[in-house]
Design an enzyme around this catalytic site. Structure first.
Site, PDB file in Angstrom:
ATOM      1  N   ASN A   7       0.775  -1.062  -0.037  1.00  0.00           N
ATOM      2  CA  ASN A   7      -0.123   0.179   0.167  1.00  0.00           C
ATOM      3  C   ASN A   7       0.790   1.260   0.007  1.00  0.00           C
ATOM      4  O   ASN A   7       1.611   1.907   1.016  1.00  0.00           O
ATOM      5  CB  ASN A   7      -0.904  -0.029   1.091  1.00  0.00           C
ATOM      6  CG  ASN A   7      -1.897   1.290   1.256  1.00  0.00           C
ATOM      7  OD1 ASN A   7      -1.821   2.229   0.421  1.00  0.00           O
ATOM      8  ND2 ASN A   7      -2.771   1.212   2.346  1.00  0.00           N
ATOM      9  N   ARG A  64      -2.558  -2.063  -3.601  1.00  0.00           N
ATOM     10  CA  ARG A  64      -3.580  -1.322  -3.604  1.00  0.00           C
ATOM     11  C   ARG A  64      -3.749  -0.024  -4.235  1.00  0.00           C
ATOM     12  O   ARG A  64      -2.536   0.623  -4.433  1.00  0.00           O
ATOM     13  CB  ARG A  64      -3.790  -0.723  -1.956  1.00  0.00           C
ATOM     14  CG  ARG A  64      -5.126   0.093  -1.891  1.00  0.00           C
ATOM     15  CD  ARG A  64      -4.898   0.827  -0.501  1.00  0.00           C
ATOM     16  NE  ARG A  64      -6.199   1.668  -0.415  1.00  0.00           N
ATOM     17  CZ  ARG A  64      -6.293   2.986   0.243  1.00  0.00           C
ATOM     18  NH1 ARG A  64      -4.941   3.268   1.008  1.00  0.00           N
ATOM     19  NH2 ARG A  64      -7.099   3.665   0.240  1.00  0.00           N
ATOM     20  N   ARG A 214     -11.780  16.588   6.092  1.00  0.00           N
ATOM     21  CA  ARG A 214     -12.252  16.894   4.829  1.00  0.00           C
ATOM     22  C   ARG A 214     -13.718  17.355   5.238  1.00  0.00           C
ATOM     23  O   ARG A 214     -14.287  16.723   6.081  1.00  0.00           O
ATOM     24  CB  ARG A 214     -12.338  15.683   4.087  1.00  0.00           C
ATOM     25  CG  ARG A 214     -10.869  15.131   3.434  1.00  0.00           C
ATOM     26  CD  ARG A 214     -11.356  13.850   2.333  1.00  0.00           C
ATOM     27  NE  ARG A 214     -10.024  13.401   2.424  1.00  0.00           N
ATOM     28  CZ  ARG A 214      -9.736  11.810   2.435  1.00  0.00           C
ATOM     29  NH1 ARG A 214     -10.926  11.226   2.378  1.00  0.00           N
ATOM     30  NH2 ARG A 214      -8.646  11.405   2.304  1.00  0.00           N
ATOM     31  N   GLU A 336      -7.888  -4.647   5.174  1.00  0.00           N
ATOM     32  CA  GLU A 336      -7.732  -4.350   3.448  1.00  0.00           C
ATOM     33  C   GLU A 336      -6.783  -5.200   3.120  1.00  0.00           C
ATOM     34  O   GLU A 336      -6.654  -5.717   1.768  1.00  0.00           O
ATOM     35  CB  GLU A 336      -7.595  -2.926   3.396  1.00  0.00           C
ATOM     36  CG  GLU A 336      -8.781  -2.147   3.666  1.00  0.00           C
ATOM     37  CD  GLU A 336      -8.606  -0.514   3.929  1.00  0.00           C
ATOM     38  OE1 GLU A 336      -7.849  -0.320   4.914  1.00  0.00           O
ATOM     39  OE2 GLU A 336      -8.826   0.269   3.030  1.00  0.00           O
TER      40      GLU A 336
END
Ligand code: ADP
Length: 349
Positions: A7, A64, A214, A336
């Site tokens: 990743n 990923r 965000r 993941e």
């Protein structure tokens, strides 16, 4: 078969090595501060070289990749065509895809002849119906520029949804599940019979829930309004929405839920940030119960979802009251990397 899962972010490479199909994790680690001032590791190639000094006999690499746009509905073997397509989608994923690509190119040079697979964060959400992914904009923008909802964190949502079914001992094909991935980035997905049918992130990971830094959903007219008021250019407004908003922007102190929790007793804006965070999640859960036509399980995962019990309690309070049957509430640590290893293995078999 030894599968290395990579990743690579803009300044880091995280890795895990699995022995498949037994799913045994053999080793894991990370190289951080790549290309930062004062760092000895100048690029992803140098970072990966350090990792490969510790790891031998890799049979397959799973990467990923954040944005697969509409090109990838499932994992793919990496070849020159795939690399070119990922390169071409840098425009719509400028923060993530260049780093993912650097990791892939470094692996190709350092592990020549070893098969590589790309697993996309967007792939799980390719099952969204058209009415969920087209925005209320001129339709030709979709055709010309690929402007649509893509959704992210797909590997995590898929992993925890299937794990929920396993824990409930029910076939996934019979379940309506809502999965909440609450980390620094946050997203929520409606999973019907194992398929994503709606998700809160959009064309980019900015849409939806209020996140660490965000904004999530805002009135789109605010973008030009703030630009005019503060005389900002495009990259400054982009930075404000992505890096200076959310929990950090509201509280004025931190994007970290642990800090906000500590300060929420005495500091009004820390408490407000938490209240807004929870309220937005609740609204999405309500909407997704409506689109699913019910809910069997509500799943929490990632940093906040797994560890902040007080947030889960606030989100869940009252949710069972208007439903005939209360949903099962599950906390499932996301994995993941394991999901990427499984998918890479399946493709290579
Ligand atoms: P990322 O999205 O960057 O992978 P994480 O999934 O680690 O981030 O989530 C970061 C958020 O999770 C922070 O708000 C942090 O407060 C919270 N968090 C992470 N780990 C813990 C923990 N062990 N206990 C409490 N909160 C945690």
């Amino acid at each position: 078969m030894k599968i290395l899962v990579i990743n690579s972010g803009s300044s880091s490479i995280k890795y895990k090595l699995y022995d498949m199909p037994g799913e045994k994790e053999i080793s894991k680690g990370a190289i951080e501060h790549i290309n930062e001032p004062g760092s000895k590791v100048k690029n992803h190639y140098a970072g990966l070289k350090i990792i490969l000094q510790k790891i031998k006999n890799v049979d397959l690499v799973g990467h990923r990749v954040v944005h697969g746009a509409q090109n990838f509905k499932r994992p793919v073997r990496i070849n020159n065509t795939v690399i070119n397509i990922i390169k071409n989608s840098v425009d719509i994923a400028p923060l993530h895809n260049p780093a993912n690509l650097s990791g892939i190119l470094a692996c190709r040079r350092l592990l020549p002849g070893v098969k590589q697979v790309a697993v996309f964060d967007t792939a799980f959400h390719q099952s969204l119906p058209e009415y969920a992914y087209i925005y209320g904009l001129p339709y030709e923008y979709y055709k010309k520029y690929g402007i649509r909802k893509y959704g992210f964190h797909g590997t995590s949502h898929e992993y925890v949804a299937f794990e929920a079914a396993r824990r409930l001992k029910k076939p996934i094909g019979k379940l309506k599940i809502i999965t909440c991935h609450l980390g620094n980035g946050c997203s929520i997905t409606a999973v019907n019979q194992g398929k994503s049918i709606d998700t809160s992130m959009g064309f980019t990971p900015l849409e939806g829930l209020v996140m660490g830094t965000r904004s999530g959903d805002i009135d789109p007219a605010l973008v030009t309004y703030i630009m005019r008021k503060k005389k900002l250019n495009i990259s400054s407004i982009d930075d404000i929405l992505n890096k200076e908003s959310g929990l950090k922007g509201i509280s004025g102190i931190s994007n970290d839920m642990r800090v906000l929790k500590k300060r929420s007793q005495g500091m009004r804006l820390a408490k407000l940030a938490i209240d807004i965070f929870v309220y937005r999640i609740k609204k999405y859960i309500g909407a997704y119960i409506a689109v699913l036509g019910g809910i069997d399980a509500l799943v929490f995962t990632a940093g906040i979802g797994e560890n902040q019990e007080f947030i889960r309690r606030k989100v869940c309070s009252g949710i069972g009251k208007f439903l005939k049957k209360k949903p099962r509430i599950l906390v499932i640590p996301t994995n993941e990397e394991l999901m990427i290893a499984r998918q890479a293995y399946k493709l290579a078999k």
